[in-house]
Design an enzyme around this catalytic site. Structure first.
Site, short mmCIF file in Angstrom:
data_model
loop_
_atom_site.label_atom_id
_atom_site.label_comp_id
_atom_site.label_asym_id
_atom_site.label_seq_id
_atom_site.Cartn_x
_atom_site.Cartn_y
_atom_site.Cartn_z
N SER A 271 51.12 45.90 77.68
CA SER A 271 50.13 45.97 76.64
C SER A 271 50.43 47.16 75.75
O SER A 271 51.20 48.05 76.13
CB SER A 271 48.72 46.05 77.22
OG SER A 271 48.42 47.39 77.52
N LYS A 272 49.83 47.13 74.58
CA LYS A 272 50.11 48.21 73.63
C LYS A 272 49.56 49.53 74.16
O LYS A 272 49.98 50.60 73.77
CB LYS A 272 49.45 47.90 72.30
CG LYS A 272 50.05 46.68 71.63
CD LYS A 272 49.34 46.39 70.33
CE LYS A 272 49.70 45.01 69.81
NZ LYS A 272 48.93 44.62 68.66
N ARG A 273 48.58 49.43 75.06
CA ARG A 273 47.93 50.64 75.54
C ARG A 273 48.82 51.47 76.44
O ARG A 273 48.72 52.67 76.47
CB ARG A 273 46.62 50.28 76.24
CG ARG A 273 45.43 50.49 75.33
CD ARG A 273 44.18 49.89 75.88
NE ARG A 273 43.73 48.82 75.00
CZ ARG A 273 43.48 47.60 75.40
NH1 ARG A 273 43.60 47.28 76.65
NH2 ARG A 273 43.09 46.68 74.54
#
Ligand code: GLU
Length: 523
Positions: A271-273
């Site tokens: 994920s981008k996180r």
């Protein structure tokens, strides 16, 4: 156009859509969704459509849209219709379709499938806390809606007064409890969801903007989407979407929810996180954060070929079976089928991505040649294509990217600009100079300066003394390459020729002498 058998309507022509929200760059999962939609559309001679789902303005990130368009272009999977391409179902931005959504909201309200809810955020917050403190989870659903501040608990008069008083409201979907909803996903098969477990999701927000669920369902229907192919994170929404289709009196499209792409360190999904903790890129193209101005490199900038990237991505969750791994886009289209997509999450492996690039690199002789010509031109050097081809042949197995070629082949063109430090210090000795002098003279006396003769000569000279042979070969390698790396030593000697070989041995001797004489560092 080919008609596919398993659409709900046997005469429908495949229409699929990629429907990203402009909330930042696409990551590997996003672009894989686009790719599978594209492959499916092309396989059946259908249409691949791009719709921008921008109903959530709070999450809007500038430049996302151009990023998405550029990525699709780079991957050569451009849409046939939609944002940037036009078509009969415009507008393709959800933010411009508010009027359309209102028509259907009205219909849902009139037919009793939706209702006004006036509960404030504060009131709902208190309810949630109350439930939580008693060990329950609050859900706006059939169990509780009759005790909350909504049109289901009001008379007509009360409702119109409330609406006229301009109080803020949302519109919720009214889920009918007590039904075992049977659903079918092309990848996951049959799924049953009990409607008792569903809550009355908001369809229209207090600012009058439709939510994703409403907009997505209406658009898929109006845009005549036959197959919804999207990420697994949307599987929990499928029941709501199917109930919306039913409430609106529409036949739903077929659904296929793609498996998650997982980190191979066991730390969950990509994920981008968690981008900082990953040791591989997740964006196809470079992304410049409009706020922080931070630049995050993408696969394109790292030197991946789009074909290799697409090939790798296609096999991340899908396989036609068999051993074949290299597929052109055309072949991917031919072989693709939703039924062969795996159900479980797939691990991403950067070494495999590099392997794919290497396979494509081997077929990119023109690109490598022009890269080498450029490198050489900068140094005012020119070599015949024949020579360059040999260099490429000798180097290609050591690299994954075009830009790595020079690092592994410079010694075929120029002498080393430095010597490996540790080794160089070890050889700063008069005896080494004497040895080098001997080999320099020996080499200059060899008439047939070919790898075969040179190898025989060295083996003959060192007889059975393997250690000595090894030491001489290391010394010569340092002289020619500067490091204890590179192609076969005898081939390097042959390639660069007698004169240049001797010049490089001379250079090394000179540097050793300098070091011995004044101890001053060459480095
Ligand atoms: N806008 C959603 C997203 O960005 C698309 C979901 C769907 O394809 O239905 O993931």
């Amino acid at each position: 156009m080919m008609i596919i058998p398993h659409t709900h309507n046997s005469s429908s022509i495949v229409r699929v859509r990629f429907a990203p929200s402009p909330t930042g760059p696409l990551h590997l999962g996003g672009i894989r969704t686009a790719l599978y939609n594209y492959l499916f559309a092309k396989k059946y001679g259908g249409t691949f459509l791009l719709r921008i789902e921008d109903t959530d303005r709070k999450r809007f990130v500038p430049n996302s849209e151009s990023y998405i368009l550029e990525t699709l272009k780079w991957c050569q999977i451009e849409p046939d219709e939609g944002v940037g391409y036009g078509g009969d179902h415009s507008p393709y931005y959800q933010s411009q379709r508010g009027e359309i959504y209102r028509v259907y909201i009205k219909k849902l309200l009139e037919e009793g499938h939706a209702y006004y809810a006036f509960d404030t955020d504060q009131e709902l917050h208190v309810k949630r806390k109350e439930f939580h403190d008693r060990g329950f989870t609050f859900s706006y659903n059939a169990d509780f809606r009759m005790h909350l501040n909504n049109s289901l608990t009001m008379t007509r008069k009360q409702l119109s007064d409330q609406l006229n008083s301009c109080s803020s409201y949302v519109i919720r979907f009214k889920i009918q409890p007590g039904e075992k909803l049977k659903m079918h996903d092309i990848i996951r098969g049959n799924i049953v969801v009990h409607t008792d477990h569903l809550d009355d999701k908001i369809l229209l927000k207090s600012d009058g903007v439709a939510t994703y669920h409403l907009a997505n369902t209406i658009d898929d229907h109006l845009m005549k989407i036959t197959h919804v192919i999207r990420g697994e994170e949307w599987l929990p929404s499928m029941s709501l979407h199917l109930l919306l289709y039913r409430a609106l009196g529409w036949i739903p499209p077929k659904f296929a929810h793609l498996p998650l792409i997982l980190r191979n360190d066991g730390k969950g999904k990509l994920s981008k996180r968690n981008i900082e903790s990953l040791n591989f890129p997740i964006y196809p193209l470079q992304w410049k954060d409009p706020e922080t101005k931070n630049i995050i490199t993408g696969y394109r900038e790292l030197g991946y070929f789009p074909e290799a990237f697409v090939n790798m991505l296609a096999l991340l969750g899908w396989s036609p079976g068999g051993k074949k791994e290299i597929f052109s886009l055309k072949e991917l289209i031919n072989f693709f089928s939703l039924e062969k997509i795996t159900k479980s999450g797939v691990f991403f492996n950067i070494s495999k991505a590099n392997w794919f690039n290497k396979q494509y690199l081997k077929k990119k002789k023109e690109e490598i040649l022009s890269y080498l010509y450029k490198k050489l031109k900068k140094r005012s050097l020119f070599y015949e294509e024949d020579y360059l081809s040999k260099v490429i042949h000798l180097t290609i197995d050591r690299v994954h990217f075009v830009h790595e070629i020079w690092k592994h082949s410079f010694y075929f063109f120029i002498s080393p600009s430095s010597y490996e430090k540790k080794f160089f210090h070890k050889i700063c000795d008069q005896r080494i100079i004497d040895q080098l002098e001997f080999w320099k003279i020996s080499l200059s006396n060899i008439n047939q300066f070919t790898s075969v003769h040179l190898r025989l000569f060295l083996f003959f000279q060192t007889k059975k003394n393997e250690k000595k042979r090894h030491q001489i070969m290391q010394l010569l390698r340092i002289a020619l390459v500067g490091e204890l790396k590179g192609s076969d030593l005898f081939i390097i000697l042959e390639m660069i020729g007698k004169k240049e070989s001797i010049r490089r041995i001379d250079n090394l001797m000179k540097k050793i002498k300098e070091k011995i004489n004044n101890g001053n560092g060459f480095f």
